[in-house]
Write a protein that holds these residues in place. Structure first.
Motif, PDB file in Angstrom:
ATOM      1  N   LEU A  48       0.592  15.579   5.085  1.00 46.79           N
ATOM      2  CA  LEU A  48      -0.258  15.123   6.178  1.00 46.79           C
ATOM      3  C   LEU A  48      -0.517  16.221   7.206  1.00 46.79           C
ATOM      4  O   LEU A  48      -0.871  15.951   8.340  1.00 46.79           O
ATOM      5  CB  LEU A  48       0.369  13.903   6.860  1.00 46.79           C
ATOM      6  CG  LEU A  48       0.328  12.606   6.049  1.00 46.79           C
ATOM      7  CD1 LEU A  48       1.026  11.491   6.794  1.00 46.79           C
ATOM      8  CD2 LEU A  48      -1.095  12.205   5.738  1.00 46.79           C
ATOM      9  N   CYS A  71      -4.637   8.175   4.168  1.00 44.43           N
ATOM     10  CA  CYS A  71      -4.538   6.856   4.809  1.00 44.43           C
ATOM     11  C   CYS A  71      -3.530   5.926   4.106  1.00 44.43           C
ATOM     12  O   CYS A  71      -2.787   5.210   4.792  1.00 44.43           O
ATOM     13  CB  CYS A  71      -5.898   6.164   4.887  1.00 44.43           C
ATOM     14  SG  CYS A  71      -7.294   7.238   5.258  1.00 44.43           S
ATOM     15  N   GLY A  88       1.503   1.872   9.665  1.00 43.41           N
ATOM     16  CA  GLY A  88       0.445   1.342  10.519  1.00 43.41           C
ATOM     17  C   GLY A  88       0.061  -0.057  10.064  1.00 43.41           C
ATOM     18  O   GLY A  88       0.553  -0.542   9.039  1.00 43.41           O
ATOM     19  N   LEU A  93      -9.772  -5.066   8.731  1.00 39.80           N
ATOM     20  CA  LEU A  93     -10.456  -5.120  10.026  1.00 39.80           C
ATOM     21  C   LEU A  93     -11.452  -6.265  10.117  1.00 39.80           C
ATOM     22  O   LEU A  93     -11.848  -6.639  11.226  1.00 39.80           O
ATOM     23  CB  LEU A  93     -11.137  -3.772  10.312  1.00 39.80           C
ATOM     24  CG  LEU A  93     -10.261  -2.643  10.899  1.00 39.80           C
ATOM     25  CD1 LEU A  93      -9.723  -3.041  12.267  1.00 39.80           C
ATOM     26  CD2 LEU A  93      -9.086  -2.279  10.006  1.00 39.80           C
ATOM     27  N   TYR A 116     -15.307   0.169  16.347  1.00 36.40           N
ATOM     28  CA  TYR A 116     -13.866   0.192  16.618  1.00 36.40           C
ATOM     29  C   TYR A 116     -13.125   1.001  15.551  1.00 36.40           C
ATOM     30  O   TYR A 116     -12.194   1.756  15.857  1.00 36.40           O
ATOM     31  CB  TYR A 116     -13.305  -1.232  16.698  1.00 36.40           C
ATOM     32  CG  TYR A 116     -11.802  -1.252  16.761  1.00 36.40           C
ATOM     33  CD1 TYR A 116     -11.123  -0.850  17.914  1.00 36.40           C
ATOM     34  CD2 TYR A 116     -11.042  -1.617  15.641  1.00 36.40           C
ATOM     35  CE1 TYR A 116      -9.740  -0.828  17.959  1.00 36.40           C
ATOM     36  CE2 TYR A 116      -9.657  -1.599  15.681  1.00 36.40           C
ATOM     37  CZ  TYR A 116      -9.006  -1.203  16.840  1.00 36.40           C
ATOM     38  OH  TYR A 116      -7.632  -1.166  16.882  1.00 36.40           O
ATOM     39  N   MET A 137      -0.361   8.185  14.051  1.00 38.96           N
ATOM     40  CA  MET A 137      -1.558   8.460  13.262  1.00 38.96           C
ATOM     41  C   MET A 137      -2.088   9.836  13.651  1.00 38.96           C
ATOM     42  O   MET A 137      -2.161  10.185  14.824  1.00 38.96           O
ATOM     43  CB  MET A 137      -2.600   7.380  13.539  1.00 38.96           C
ATOM     44  CG  MET A 137      -3.878   7.651  12.782  1.00 38.96           C
ATOM     45  SD  MET A 137      -4.792   6.147  12.436  1.00 38.96           S
ATOM     46  CE  MET A 137      -6.396   6.870  12.118  1.00 38.96           C
ATOM     47  N   TYR A 141      -8.473  13.878  12.471  1.00 38.36           N
ATOM     48  CA  TYR A 141      -9.389  13.456  11.407  1.00 38.36           C
ATOM     49  C   TYR A 141     -10.844  13.810  11.705  1.00 38.36           C
ATOM     50  O   TYR A 141     -11.641  13.970  10.789  1.00 38.36           O
ATOM     51  CB  TYR A 141      -9.239  11.957  11.132  1.00 38.36           C
ATOM     52  CG  TYR A 141      -8.043  11.639  10.267  1.00 38.36           C
ATOM     53  CD1 TYR A 141      -7.749  12.417   9.140  1.00 38.36           C
ATOM     54  CD2 TYR A 141      -7.214  10.573  10.548  1.00 38.36           C
ATOM     55  CE1 TYR A 141      -6.658  12.126   8.341  1.00 38.36           C
ATOM     56  CE2 TYR A 141      -6.118  10.281   9.747  1.00 38.36           C
ATOM     57  CZ  TYR A 141      -5.846  11.069   8.652  1.00 38.36           C
ATOM     58  OH  TYR A 141      -4.764  10.782   7.862  1.00 38.36           O
ATOM     59  N   LEU A 145     -13.160  14.697   8.373  1.00 35.69           N
ATOM     60  CA  LEU A 145     -14.017  13.657   7.808  1.00 35.69           C
ATOM     61  C   LEU A 145     -15.437  13.866   8.316  1.00 35.69           C
ATOM     62  O   LEU A 145     -15.655  13.928   9.533  1.00 35.69           O
ATOM     63  CB  LEU A 145     -13.512  12.275   8.226  1.00 35.69           C
ATOM     64  CG  LEU A 145     -12.095  11.894   7.765  1.00 35.69           C
ATOM     65  CD1 LEU A 145     -11.634  10.627   8.471  1.00 35.69           C
ATOM     66  CD2 LEU A 145     -12.047  11.718   6.256  1.00 35.69           C
ATOM     67  N   LEU A 157     -13.853  -0.885   5.471  1.00 35.60           N
ATOM     68  CA  LEU A 157     -12.734  -1.572   6.131  1.00 35.60           C
ATOM     69  C   LEU A 157     -13.187  -2.801   6.909  1.00 35.60           C
ATOM     70  O   LEU A 157     -12.446  -3.776   7.013  1.00 35.60           O
ATOM     71  CB  LEU A 157     -11.990  -0.603   7.060  1.00 35.60           C
ATOM     72  CG  LEU A 157     -11.297   0.579   6.380  1.00 35.60           C
ATOM     73  CD1 LEU A 157     -10.566   1.436   7.417  1.00 35.60           C
ATOM     74  CD2 LEU A 157     -10.319   0.109   5.296  1.00 35.60           C
TER      75      LEU A 157
HETATM   76  C1  HEC Z   1       0.970   8.998   9.576  1.00 38.00           C
HETATM   77  C2  HEC Z   1       0.554   7.622   9.483  1.00 38.00           C
HETATM   78  C3  HEC Z   1      -0.925   7.289   9.512  1.00 38.00           C
HETATM   79  C4  HEC Z   1      -1.936   7.830   8.755  1.00 38.00           C
HETATM   80  C5  HEC Z   1      -1.845   8.943   7.728  1.00 38.00           C
HETATM   81  C6  HEC Z   1      -3.131   7.093   9.095  1.00 38.00           C
HETATM   82  N1  HEC Z   1      -2.850   6.153  10.046  1.00 38.00           N
HETATM   83 FE1  HEC Z   1      -4.135   4.811  10.832  1.00 38.00          FE
HETATM   84  N2  HEC Z   1      -2.682   4.119  12.086  1.00 38.00           N
HETATM   85  C7  HEC Z   1      -1.359   4.511  12.056  1.00 38.00           C
HETATM   86  C8  HEC Z   1      -0.614   3.753  13.037  1.00 38.00           C
HETATM   87  C9  HEC Z   1       0.865   3.888  13.329  1.00 38.00           C
HETATM   88  C10 HEC Z   1      -1.538   2.900  13.659  1.00 38.00           C
HETATM   89  C11 HEC Z   1      -1.227   1.869  14.761  1.00 38.00           C
HETATM   90  C12 HEC Z   1      -1.049   2.542  16.087  1.00 38.00           C
HETATM   91  C13 HEC Z   1      -2.361   2.900  16.681  1.00 38.00           C
HETATM   92  O1  HEC Z   1      -3.178   1.994  16.891  1.00 38.00           O
HETATM   93  O2  HEC Z   1      -2.574   4.114  16.938  1.00 38.00           O
HETATM   94  C14 HEC Z   1      -2.841   3.150  13.029  1.00 38.00           C
HETATM   95  C15 HEC Z   1      -4.008   2.478  13.360  1.00 38.00           C
HETATM   96  C16 HEC Z   1      -5.189   2.548  12.621  1.00 38.00           C
HETATM   97  C17 HEC Z   1      -6.357   1.718  12.828  1.00 38.00           C
HETATM   98  C18 HEC Z   1      -6.470   0.567  13.815  1.00 38.00           C
HETATM   99  C19 HEC Z   1      -6.015  -0.653  13.035  1.00 38.00           C
HETATM  100  C20 HEC Z   1      -6.033  -1.966  13.742  1.00 38.00           C
HETATM  101  O3  HEC Z   1      -5.509  -2.911  13.148  1.00 38.00           O
HETATM  102  O4  HEC Z   1      -6.529  -2.069  14.856  1.00 38.00           O
HETATM  103  C21 HEC Z   1      -7.297   2.100  11.908  1.00 38.00           C
HETATM  104  C22 HEC Z   1      -8.695   1.518  11.715  1.00 38.00           C
HETATM  105  C23 HEC Z   1      -6.710   3.186  11.141  1.00 38.00           C
HETATM  106  N3  HEC Z   1      -5.441   3.423  11.596  1.00 38.00           N
HETATM  107  C24 HEC Z   1      -7.363   3.826  10.114  1.00 38.00           C
HETATM  108  C25 HEC Z   1      -6.840   4.896   9.411  1.00 38.00           C
HETATM  109  C26 HEC Z   1      -7.574   5.639   8.409  1.00 38.00           C
HETATM  110  C27 HEC Z   1      -8.980   5.319   7.945  1.00 38.00           C
HETATM  111  C28 HEC Z   1      -6.749   6.649   7.977  1.00 38.00           C
HETATM  112  C29 HEC Z   1      -7.078   7.776   7.017  1.00 38.00           C
HETATM  113  C30 HEC Z   1      -8.286   8.522   7.307  1.00 38.00           C
HETATM  114  C31 HEC Z   1      -5.490   6.506   8.695  1.00 38.00           C
HETATM  115  N4  HEC Z   1      -5.579   5.437   9.556  1.00 38.00           N
HETATM  116  C32 HEC Z   1      -4.376   7.320   8.523  1.00 38.00           C
HETATM  117  C33 HEC Z   1      -0.808   5.449  11.226  1.00 38.00           C
HETATM  118  C34 HEC Z   1      -1.506   6.250  10.329  1.00 38.00           C
END
Ligand code: HEC
Length: 167
Positions: A48, A71, A88, A93, A116, A137, A141, A145, A157
């Motif tokens: 990552l 992701c 996460g 969504l 969002y 997270m 990105y 992307l 999503l």
């Molecule tokens: C290292 C772990 C990690 C990775 C890799 C990651 N995420 Fe996340 N993501 C999280 C966490 C933890 C949260 C919840 C905390 C926050 O809202 O920041 C989150 C929140 C989100 C949300 C909001 C979800 C909601 O229910 O409101 C979205 C949309 C999302 N991620 C999309 C992505 C996408 C698309 C990718 C790849 C491009 C990705 N994430 C990669 C950890 C990660």
């Protein structure tokens, strides 16, 4: 003579206290290391690191658009094989997006679930979903992307709902 003995006893005490402090801080540092490693965040998981990920143009198959940036390591995503991450929230969504927009704690600028999702990927710190860790997270990105890739991610999503969460 007696005086010297008292002083050396006191010196020894100081030395032992210093040694104790050093041991304590070593233990503390090791404990920190151990407790942070199970979370696959950008600093502990080499897959990552931004250098390990090449630009996703959006012309790839959708599975690759979501899998190449990692992701699935952290998210459950319906219809994406191996996307069973628990770090996460599940990316359903279609169900959770409207709840986020209505959340009194939401301070972002998105008006639609689509917006969002894009906002959450570009600026994950804008709104941290309750019960999940902040600063986890990746925040880079936006440089990996393309606009097309982001569009495809959001379009996919926003259609996923809790009912579709079975693999
Ligand atoms: C290292 C772990 C990690 C990775 C890799 C990651 N995420 Fe996340 N993501 C999280 C966490 C933890 C949260 C919840 C905390 C926050 O809202 O920041 C989150 C929140 C989100 C949300 C909001 C979800 C909601 O229910 O409101 C979205 C949309 C999302 N991620 C999309 C992505 C996408 C698309 C990718 C790849 C491009 C990705 N994430 C990669 C950890 C990660």
């Amino acid at each position: 003579m007696k005086d010297v003995k008292v002083r050396s006893a006191r010196d020894r005490l100081v030395v032992w206290m210093a040694v104790g402090l050093i041991l304590l801080s070593v233990w503390w540092a090791l404990r920190d290391l151990r407790s942070s490693s199970p979370t696959p965040n950008q600093s502990t998981n080499p897959a990552l690191m931004p250098e390990a990920i090449s630009l996703v143009t959006g012309d790839e198959p959708l599975v690759d658009v979501l899998t190449r940036p990692g992701c699935p390591v952290c998210h459950m995503i319906p219809g994406i094989p191996g996307a069973t991450g628990q770090v996460g929230p599940p990316l359903v969504l279609g169900t959770t997006g409207p709840q986020r927009l209505k959340d009194p704690g939401y301070r972002g600028e998105a008006k639609t679930v689509h917006e969002y999702i894009v906002e959450s990927v570009l600026e994950p710190q804008r709104f941290v979903v309750q019960g999940y860790p902040a600063h986890t997270m990746p925040t880079w990105y936006g440089s990996k992307l393309s606009a097309l890739a982001l569009e495809k991610i959001a379009a996919y999503l926003e259609r996923q709902t809790e009912g579709s969460s079975a693999p």
